[in-house]
Enzyme design. Structure first.
Site, PDB file in Angstrom:
ATOM      1  N   TRP A 243     -12.220  40.733  23.954  1.00  0.00           N
ATOM      2  CA  TRP A 243     -11.367  41.157  22.832  1.00  0.00           C
ATOM      3  C   TRP A 243     -12.202  41.467  21.601  1.00  0.00           C
ATOM      4  CZ3 TRP A 243     -10.502  38.856  17.998  1.00  0.00           C
ATOM      5  CH2 TRP A 243      -9.453  39.388  17.259  1.00  0.00           C
ATOM      6  N   HIS A 244     -13.308  40.722  21.436  1.00  0.00           N
ATOM      7  CA  HIS A 244     -14.131  40.931  20.257  1.00  0.00           C
ATOM      8  C   HIS A 244     -14.912  42.224  20.294  1.00  0.00           C
ATOM      9  CE1 HIS A 244     -13.433  36.642  19.330  1.00  0.00           C
ATOM     10  NE2 HIS A 244     -13.651  37.029  18.098  1.00  0.00           N
ATOM     11  N   GLY A 245     -15.166  42.762  21.479  1.00  0.00           N
ATOM     12  CA  GLY A 245     -15.923  44.005  21.513  1.00  0.00           C
ATOM     13  C   GLY A 245     -16.243  44.437  22.916  1.00  0.00           C
TER      14      GLY A 245
END
Lengths: 80, 504
Positions: free
Chosen positions: B342-344
Site C-alpha cells: 500500500w505504501h508504494g
C-alpha cells in the site's frame, strides 16, 4: 437461553481459552481486565463462542466485542 | 492546498471559519453542504484536473452504497460490496501501480515501450480506503446510509482528506448530524488552534530542517561511511515522525475547530518497548484499519477452518509449530505484506512490509514463549531501555527500505551503517551540525509528552510529574506561547517542502 446460561457457558470458554479457572465474568469485564486477552486471543474467543452457541459474527462487529456485557447482549440477540 | 502554506493559513482557513459561523444560523445541513463544498475547493486548488477523480470516486461509491443499502438479501449485499471494492482497488491500482508494473515488464524485456508515468491524485489511497471501509461497514450494519451531501462531506472533509487519519463513518458523521448548536465553540476553537499550531511547528521547524540532511544522505548512487549513514537514518527517522505526526496534529486540530473529534494517529511511537506496541502507536488509524478489515478476516477464516477440522484454537494450540504458523504467522505476514505494498510499488516496500511482518511474528512468538503476562515481573529500567533501543533499531532498518530509492540503494546504505564502507568515527563540522539537530529530536521523542498529552485530551494526561508544568490551559501564558510558536512556525515555512505521506 437465559442470560445466566450464557454467562456460565461463556465462563467455561474463558477458563479453557485463557487456561485460568479463576476468571469471573461480570458485565463490566473488558479485555483490559483479563490477562492474555489480546487481539490474537480475541479471535480465538470469537471463534469458540461461534462454535459453542452456533452463531456467526460479522467482521465489523468483532472489534466492538471487547466488553463482556456487550458480548452477552449480542449473543442473546443472535440466539433470537 | 497544503496546511503549511500562506494561501491556507491566511485565506482559506479564516474564510471557511467566518463563513461557517455565518451560515450556522441556518442549521447543520447548510454547514454540512458548505464544508463539503469548501473541501472540494481545497482539493481542487492543488490540481483542478484531479478533482474530477475525487468527485468521480465519490459518486461511484455513493451509487454502490445505495445499491448495498437497497439490496434485499445478504447475498445481493455481498455482491455489490465485492463489486464496489473491486472498482475502488482497480482505480487505486491504475494510479499507483500500473506504471510500475508496465515499466517492470519493459525492464524485464517483455515489452518494448516507454510508458509515461501516471500522476497520482493526491490522497487517493486515503479516500479510497475510507470509502471501502464505509461499504464494508454499511453491508454489515455498522454504518448507516446517508444522502449525497452528507456522504460528500464524509469523504472530502478537508482536515482528513489528503493524509488521514483514516476514519470510520460512525465516529465522524454522528458528530456532524448530532442535534446541537452547529456554531463554533470557543473552547474547541482554542484547543483546535493550539493543536494545529503545535503540528505546524513540528512540521516546519523540526521535520523540514531534518529533511535536508536526510535527503542528502539518501540521494543518488553515493556510498556512505558509518557516521554519515547513521546520521542519515536518524535524521530521516525523526523527519518522518515529525512530518507525519505533525500533519496528523494539524488535521485533528482543524477538525476540533469545528467541534469534530478525530481519533489520534500517533502516541509517542519511538517510546515503544516492542514492535507490537510500536504499531499501536504509529499511524494508529491505519493499524486499526488493517487489523479490522484484513488481519481479523484472515485470522477468523483460519480459526474457523481449524475448528471445523476439529483442531484446537487456543493459546496452547498456538504454541505448536503448525498452530502458530497458521493462526499467527500467516495472518500477520499477509497483512503486513499488503501494508507494505500500500505504501508504494517498489520491491523495497515489499521488503519493508515483510520485515515488519517478521518482527511482529517474532514478537508474538516471544510472548507465547514467555507465558502468562500476569506472572511476569515488570521489566527493570535497564531492560526497558534495551527493549526500546532494540525496537527503535528494528524500525530504523525497515525505514531504510522505506526511504531508499531502490532495494540496492537500501542494502548499500545498510552496509554503510555496519561500517562496510568505512568505519571512521570522525565527526566533521557538517556532521556535528546535523548531530545538533538530531539530538534534540531524539530527546523530544524519547522524553517529552506528546501533543495530546500536553493538551490533556480524551483521557490522556502527562504521566511523569516532572512534565506536569507543560500541561495546556487556556491561560495568558499559553496564548503567548502558542502565538510565538505560530510565528516561528510560519517564518520557517518553505514553499518547496511537502508532506512525505502525500505520495501515498
Amino acid at each position: 437461553m437465559t442470560t445466566e446460561q450464557i454467562y456460565s457457558q461463556l465462563t467455561e470458554i474463558f477458563h479453557d481459552l485463557f487456561d485460568d479457572d479463576s476468571i469471573v465474568l461480570k458485565p463490566e469485564t473488558t479485555a483490559a481486565d483479563v490477562s492474555g486477552w489480546d487481539s490474537f486471543n480475541h479471535i480465538n474467543l470469537i471463534v469458540a463462542v461461534e462454535a459453542r452457541f452456533g452463531i456467526k459474527f460479522k467482521t465489523a462487529e468483532i472489534e466492538t466485542l471487547h466488553n463482556v456485557g456487550h458480548l452477552v447482549q449480542v449473543i442473546q440477540a443472535k440466539l433470537g | 492546498m497544503l496546511f503549511n502554506s500562506g494561501i491556507f493559513l491566511l485565506y482559506f482557513l479564516p474564510c471557511v471559519l467566518v463563513v461557517y459561523q455565518l451560515l450556522a444560523r441556518f442549521g447543520r445541513r447548510t454547514v454540512i453542504g458548505f464544508l463539503a463544498f469548501a473541501s472540494i475547493v481545497f482539493y481542487a486548488w492543488w490540481n483542478w484536473h484531479f478533482v474530477f477523480v475525487l468527485i468521480g470516486s465519490m459518486l461511484v461509491n455513493f451509487a454502490f452504497s445505495r445499491l448495498i443499502a437497497a439490496a434485499a438479501t445478504p447475498g445481493r449485499k455481498k455482491f455489490w460490496l465485492i463489486a464496489g471494492i473491486t472498482a475502488n482497488l482497480s482505480a487505486l491500482c491504475y494510479y499507483k501501480y500500473l506504471w510500475h508494473i508496465l515499466s517492470f515488464f519493459t525492464t524485464a524485456g517483455w515489452a518494448h515501450h516507454e510508458w509515461s508515468p501516471i500522476v497520482l491524485p493526491l490522497g487517493i489511497s486515503f479516500f479510497t480506503f475510507t470509502q471501502i471501509a464505509y461499504l464494508v461497514d454499511l453491508s454489515q450494519g455498522q454504518a448507516t446510509s446517508q444522502n449525497l451531501v452528507e456522504y460528500a462531506l464524509f469523504v472530502t472533509f478537508f482536515p482528513h482528506l489528503i493524509a488521514g487519519p483514516i476514519l470510520h463513518h460512525k465516529e465522524m458523521m454522528p458528530q456532524f448530524l448530532a442535534e446541537r448548536d452547529p456554531r463554533l465553540n470557543s473552547e474547541d476553537l482554542l484547543v483546535g488552534l493550539s493543536w494545529f499550531v503545535m503540528g505546524l511547528a513540528k512540521k516546519t521547524v523540526l521535520a523540514d530542517s531534518l529533511s535536508r540532511y536526510a535527503d542528502t544522505a539518501f540521494a543518488g548512487q553515493q556510498v556512505l561511511g558509518l557516521v554519515p549513514a547513521w546520521l542519515g537514518i536518524l535524521s530521516y527517522s525523526l523527519q518522518l515522525y515529525f512530518d507525519f505526526s505533525g500533519y496528523s496534529d494539524m488535521a485533528i486540530g482543524l477538525a476540533r475547530m469545528f467541534s469534530i473529534r478525530f481519533p489520534f494517529n500517533f502516541d509517542s511511537p519511538y517510546k515503544a518497548a516492542n514492535i507490537i506496541d510500536f504499531w499501536a502507536r504509529w499511524h494508529m488509524t491505519l493499524t486499526r484499519y488493517l487489523t479490522l478489515y484484513l488481519y481479523n478476516s484472515i485470522s477468523l477464516s483460519v480459526s474457523r477452518r481449524r475448528m471445523r477440522a476439529g483442531k484446537k484454537v487456543s493459546t496452547k494450540a498456538a504454541r505448536t509449530v503448525p498452530g502458530f504458523l497458521s493462526m499467527i504467522a500467516w495472518p500477520t505476514l499477509a497483512t503486513m505484506f499488503l501494508a507494505g505494498i500500500w505504501h508504494g510499488a517498489g520491491f523495497q516496500f515489499i521488503i519493508f512490509g515483510v520485515l515488519h511482518g517478521v518482527y511482529l511474528t517474532v514478537n508474538h512468538a516471544w510472548r507465547l514463549y514467555r507465558g502468562n503476562a500476569a506472572e511476569r515481573k515488570p521489566a527493570g529500567p535497564v531492560a526497558h531501555v534495551a527493549s526500546v533501543l532494540l525496537t527503535f533499531g528494528c524500525v530504523l532498518i525497515a525505514q531504510i527500505f522505506f526511504r531508499a530509492d531502490s532495494t540496492t540503494a537500501a542494502l548499500r546504505f545498510l552496509a554503510g551503517m555496519v561500517g562496510l564502507h568505512g568505519a571512521s568515527l570522525h565527526l566533521s563540522a557538517f556532521n556535528l551540525r546535523n548531530l545538533s539537530r538530531i539530538l534534540p529530536g531524539l530527546l523530544i521523542v524519547w522524553f517529552l509528552p506528546n501533543t495530546q498529552q500536553i493538551l490533556g485530551q480524551a483521557g490522556t494526561a502527562i504521566q511523569a510529574a516532572r512534565w506536569r508544568w507543560l500541561a495546556w490551559k487556556p491561560s495568558l501564558a499559553w496564548s503567548i506561547a502558542i502565538g510565538v510558536l505560530f510565528f516561528i512556525a510560519v517564518i520557517n515555512i518553505e514553499d518547496s517542502s511537502t508532506f512525505l505521506y502525500f505520495q501515498f
